[in-house]
Scaffold this motif. Structure first.
Motif, PDB file in Angstrom:
ATOM      1  N   VAL A  84     -18.313 -11.430  -3.373  1.00  0.00           N
ATOM      2  CA  VAL A  84     -19.747 -11.484  -2.928  1.00  0.00           C
ATOM      3  C   VAL A  84     -20.974 -12.272  -4.017  1.00  0.00           C
ATOM      4  CG1 VAL A  84     -19.638  -9.687  -1.424  1.00  0.00           C
ATOM      5  CG2 VAL A  84     -20.266  -9.256  -3.617  1.00  0.00           C
ATOM      6  N   PRO A  85     -21.886 -12.572  -3.498  1.00  0.00           N
ATOM      7  CA  PRO A  85     -22.810 -13.306  -4.320  1.00  0.00           C
ATOM      8  C   PRO A  85     -23.213 -12.412  -5.457  1.00  0.00           C
ATOM      9  CG  PRO A  85     -23.453 -13.740  -2.087  1.00  0.00           C
ATOM     10  CD  PRO A  85     -22.403 -12.539  -2.051  1.00  0.00           C
ATOM     11  N   ARG A  86     -23.740 -13.245  -6.603  1.00  0.00           N
ATOM     12  CA  ARG A  86     -24.414 -12.418  -7.735  1.00  0.00           C
ATOM     13  C   ARG A  86     -25.790 -13.273  -8.293  1.00  0.00           C
ATOM     14  NH1 ARG A  86     -23.415 -14.272 -12.703  1.00  0.00           N
ATOM     15  NH2 ARG A  86     -21.780 -15.901 -12.836  1.00  0.00           N
ATOM     16  N   SER A  87     -26.969 -12.604  -8.604  1.00  0.00           N
ATOM     17  CA  SER A  87     -27.947 -13.253  -9.221  1.00  0.00           C
ATOM     18  C   SER A  87     -27.728 -13.001 -10.659  1.00  0.00           C
ATOM     19  CB  SER A  87     -29.166 -12.692  -8.680  1.00  0.00           C
ATOM     20  OG  SER A  87     -29.236 -12.902  -7.528  1.00  0.00           O
ATOM     21  N   ALA A  88     -28.263 -13.996 -11.431  1.00  0.00           N
ATOM     22  CA  ALA A  88     -28.084 -13.814 -12.997  1.00  0.00           C
ATOM     23  C   ALA A  88     -29.784 -13.460 -13.203  1.00  0.00           C
ATOM     24  CB  ALA A  88     -27.980 -15.262 -13.595  1.00  0.00           C
ATOM     25  N   ALA A  89     -29.927 -12.320 -13.655  1.00  0.00           N
ATOM     26  CA  ALA A  89     -31.149 -11.713 -14.145  1.00  0.00           C
ATOM     27  C   ALA A  89     -32.073 -12.636 -14.645  1.00  0.00           C
ATOM     28  CB  ALA A  89     -30.847 -10.597 -15.064  1.00  0.00           C
ATOM     29  N   GLY A  90     -33.155 -12.975 -14.023  1.00  0.00           N
ATOM     30  CA  GLY A  90     -34.456 -13.612 -14.384  1.00  0.00           C
ATOM     31  C   GLY A  90     -34.220 -15.114 -14.444  1.00  0.00           C
ATOM     32  N   SER A  91     -33.073 -15.630 -13.864  1.00  0.00           N
ATOM     33  CA  SER A  91     -32.532 -16.843 -13.651  1.00  0.00           C
ATOM     34  C   SER A  91     -33.143 -17.571 -12.429  1.00  0.00           C
ATOM     35  CB  SER A  91     -31.152 -17.085 -13.643  1.00  0.00           C
ATOM     36  OG  SER A  91     -30.624 -16.893 -12.567  1.00  0.00           O
ATOM     37  N   GLY A  92     -33.375 -16.807 -11.274  1.00  0.00           N
ATOM     38  CA  GLY A  92     -33.903 -17.269 -10.098  1.00  0.00           C
ATOM     39  C   GLY A  92     -32.594 -18.243  -9.385  1.00  0.00           C
ATOM     40  N   MET A  93     -31.300 -17.980  -9.853  1.00  0.00           N
ATOM     41  CA  MET A  93     -30.214 -18.656  -9.543  1.00  0.00           C
ATOM     42  C   MET A  93     -29.349 -17.644  -8.834  1.00  0.00           C
ATOM     43  SD  MET A  93     -29.330 -21.875  -9.183  1.00  0.00           S
ATOM     44  CE  MET A  93     -29.938 -22.906 -10.188  1.00  0.00           C
ATOM     45  N   VAL A  94     -28.905 -17.917  -7.536  1.00  0.00           N
ATOM     46  CA  VAL A  94     -27.814 -17.192  -6.836  1.00  0.00           C
ATOM     47  C   VAL A  94     -26.455 -17.952  -6.864  1.00  0.00           C
ATOM     48  CG1 VAL A  94     -27.196 -16.043  -4.965  1.00  0.00           C
ATOM     49  CG2 VAL A  94     -29.597 -15.936  -5.579  1.00  0.00           C
ATOM     50  N   MET A  95     -25.459 -17.333  -7.334  1.00  0.00           N
ATOM     51  CA  MET A  95     -23.881 -17.992  -7.211  1.00  0.00           C
ATOM     52  C   MET A  95     -23.246 -17.257  -6.037  1.00  0.00           C
ATOM     53  SD  MET A  95     -20.415 -17.955  -7.682  1.00  0.00           S
ATOM     54  CE  MET A  95     -20.156 -16.428  -8.349  1.00  0.00           C
ATOM     55  N   ILE A  96     -22.897 -18.054  -5.098  1.00  0.00           N
ATOM     56  CA  ILE A  96     -22.415 -17.800  -3.932  1.00  0.00           C
ATOM     57  C   ILE A  96     -20.900 -18.302  -3.920  1.00  0.00           C
ATOM     58  CG2 ILE A  96     -22.164 -17.720  -1.525  1.00  0.00           C
ATOM     59  CD1 ILE A  96     -25.023 -18.579  -1.459  1.00  0.00           C
ATOM     60  N   PRO A  97     -19.783 -17.247  -3.924  1.00  0.00           N
ATOM     61  CA  PRO A  97     -18.484 -17.586  -3.453  1.00  0.00           C
ATOM     62  C   PRO A  97     -18.512 -18.436  -2.152  1.00  0.00           C
ATOM     63  CG  PRO A  97     -18.729 -15.206  -4.187  1.00  0.00           C
ATOM     64  CD  PRO A  97     -19.971 -15.809  -4.060  1.00  0.00           C
ATOM     65  N   MET A  98     -18.248 -19.572  -2.133  1.00  0.00           N
ATOM     66  CA  MET A  98     -18.252 -20.347  -0.908  1.00  0.00           C
ATOM     67  C   MET A  98     -17.295 -19.645   0.189  1.00  0.00           C
ATOM     68  SD  MET A  98     -18.824 -24.326  -2.419  1.00  0.00           S
ATOM     69  CE  MET A  98     -19.347 -25.041  -0.973  1.00  0.00           C
ATOM     70  N   GLY A  99     -16.329 -19.115  -0.032  1.00  0.00           N
ATOM     71  CA  GLY A  99     -15.429 -18.564   0.801  1.00  0.00           C
ATOM     72  C   GLY A  99     -16.052 -17.463   1.574  1.00  0.00           C
ATOM     73  N   SER A 100     -17.210 -17.002   1.049  1.00  0.00           N
ATOM     74  CA  SER A 100     -17.857 -15.641   1.595  1.00  0.00           C
ATOM     75  C   SER A 100     -18.822 -16.027   2.589  1.00  0.00           C
ATOM     76  CB  SER A 100     -18.276 -14.823   0.751  1.00  0.00           C
ATOM     77  OG  SER A 100     -19.433 -15.388  -0.056  1.00  0.00           O
ATOM     78  N   LEU A 101     -19.174 -17.398   2.626  1.00  0.00           N
ATOM     79  CA  LEU A 101     -20.189 -17.943   3.644  1.00  0.00           C
ATOM     80  C   LEU A 101     -19.605 -17.799   5.041  1.00  0.00           C
ATOM     81  CD1 LEU A 101     -21.328 -21.047   1.552  1.00  0.00           C
ATOM     82  CD2 LEU A 101     -23.019 -18.912   1.992  1.00  0.00           C
ATOM     83  N   ASP A 102     -20.834 -17.388   6.034  1.00  0.00           N
ATOM     84  CA  ASP A 102     -20.539 -17.659   7.334  1.00  0.00           C
ATOM     85  C   ASP A 102     -21.127 -18.879   7.863  1.00  0.00           C
ATOM     86  OD1 ASP A 102     -19.746 -14.878   7.294  1.00  0.00           O
ATOM     87  OD2 ASP A 102     -21.800 -14.163   8.125  1.00  0.00           O
ATOM     88  N   ASP A 103     -21.831 -19.558   7.057  1.00  0.00           N
ATOM     89  CA  ASP A 103     -22.567 -20.843   7.473  1.00  0.00           C
ATOM     90  C   ASP A 103     -21.905 -21.929   6.720  1.00  0.00           C
ATOM     91  OD1 ASP A 103     -24.592 -19.349   8.969  1.00  0.00           O
ATOM     92  OD2 ASP A 103     -25.292 -18.817   6.991  1.00  0.00           O
ATOM     93  N   ASP A 104     -22.076 -23.190   7.164  1.00  0.00           N
ATOM     94  CA  ASP A 104     -21.858 -24.497   6.543  1.00  0.00           C
ATOM     95  C   ASP A 104     -22.934 -24.530   5.591  1.00  0.00           C
ATOM     96  OD1 ASP A 104     -21.351 -27.100   5.481  1.00  0.00           O
ATOM     97  OD2 ASP A 104     -21.046 -27.915   7.301  1.00  0.00           O
ATOM     98  N   PRO A 105     -22.749 -24.602   4.283  1.00  0.00           N
ATOM     99  CA  PRO A 105     -23.955 -24.841   3.432  1.00  0.00           C
ATOM    100  C   PRO A 105     -24.457 -26.272   3.392  1.00  0.00           C
ATOM    101  CG  PRO A 105     -22.023 -24.859   2.057  1.00  0.00           C
ATOM    102  CD  PRO A 105     -21.744 -24.388   3.425  1.00  0.00           C
ATOM    103  N   GLY A 106     -23.856 -27.120   3.992  1.00  0.00           N
ATOM    104  CA  GLY A 106     -24.277 -28.457   4.204  1.00  0.00           C
ATOM    105  C   GLY A 106     -24.128 -29.225   2.751  1.00  0.00           C
ATOM    106  N   ILE A 107     -23.405 -28.664   1.893  1.00  0.00           N
ATOM    107  CA  ILE A 107     -22.873 -29.355   0.558  1.00  0.00           C
ATOM    108  C   ILE A 107     -21.580 -29.079   0.186  1.00  0.00           C
ATOM    109  CG2 ILE A 107     -23.740 -27.475  -0.596  1.00  0.00           C
ATOM    110  CD1 ILE A 107     -24.772 -29.045  -2.822  1.00  0.00           C
ATOM    111  N   GLU A 108     -20.774 -30.360  -0.166  1.00  0.00           N
ATOM    112  CA  GLU A 108     -19.340 -29.851  -0.491  1.00  0.00           C
ATOM    113  C   GLU A 108     -19.370 -30.152  -2.333  1.00  0.00           C
ATOM    114  OE1 GLU A 108     -16.946 -33.020   1.071  1.00  0.00           O
ATOM    115  OE2 GLU A 108     -17.709 -32.698   3.018  1.00  0.00           O
ATOM    116  N   PRO A 109     -18.378 -29.452  -2.668  1.00  0.00           N
ATOM    117  CA  PRO A 109     -18.408 -29.497  -4.181  1.00  0.00           C
ATOM    118  C   PRO A 109     -18.515 -31.083  -4.787  1.00  0.00           C
ATOM    119  CG  PRO A 109     -16.783 -27.793  -3.303  1.00  0.00           C
ATOM    120  CD  PRO A 109     -17.265 -28.592  -2.138  1.00  0.00           C
ATOM    121  N   GLN A 110     -19.180 -30.936  -5.714  1.00  0.00           N
ATOM    122  CA  GLN A 110     -19.214 -32.231  -6.270  1.00  0.00           C
ATOM    123  C   GLN A 110     -18.241 -32.746  -7.323  1.00  0.00           C
ATOM    124  OE1 GLN A 110     -22.219 -30.127  -6.614  1.00  0.00           O
ATOM    125  NE2 GLN A 110     -23.516 -31.162  -5.147  1.00  0.00           N
TER     126      GLN A 110
END
Length: 136
Positions: A84-110
């Motif tokens: 499942v996702p996690r947030s790095a404390a104080g970073s404002g960034m969320v890391m999402i394991p893409m396989g856990s998504l229900d939605d198409d994020p509209g971005i592919e790995p670069q």
């Protein structure tokens, strides 16, 4: 960048989440830690500048922090082990394991990162046949 709302869950569905923010980047990571955490050749991770909300099952979320790792933490469901996702404390960034998504994020790995750690059998770039279901 466009602001999006993405939803997802663990494998058993006990944990549900919503992430709201701007998608920043996505990578296939071949580092040994990602391979061990997923049991696969790489992890596909999406990074979103935004917020993570647990819609259900927050008490089931567990974290394993590799002691010597500066950034690596594995967040997962204590019932099914699904990442499942996690947030790095104080970073404002969320890391999402893409396989856990229900939605198409509209971005592919670069990119594929930590290629030097890639398992010899994993994602070599050679074409493999594809199937819509388990081949007979």
């Amino acid at each position: 960048m466009e602001t999006k709302t993405l939803t997802g869950s663990c494998l058993c569905g006990s944990i549900r989440y919503t992430v709201h923010g701007e998608t920043q980047r996505a990578f296939h990571c071949h580092c040994s830690r990602c391979r061990k955490a997923t049991g696969t050749g790489h992890a596909s991770n999406l990074f979103v500048a935004g917020t993570l909300t647990w819609d259900a099952g927050e008490s089931l979320v567990r974290h394993f922090k590799v002691p010597e790792a500066e950034r690596f933490t594995n967040a997962f469901c204590s019932e099914c082990g699904g990442r499942v996702p996690r947030s790095a404390a104080g970073s404002g960034m969320v890391m999402i394991p893409m396989g856990s998504l229900d939605d198409d994020p509209g971005i592919e790995p670069q990119a594929r990162i930590f290629q030097g750690s890639r398992a010899a059998w994993s994602c070599s770039g050679h074409a493999l046949p594809g199937f819509d279901a388990m081949p007979g």
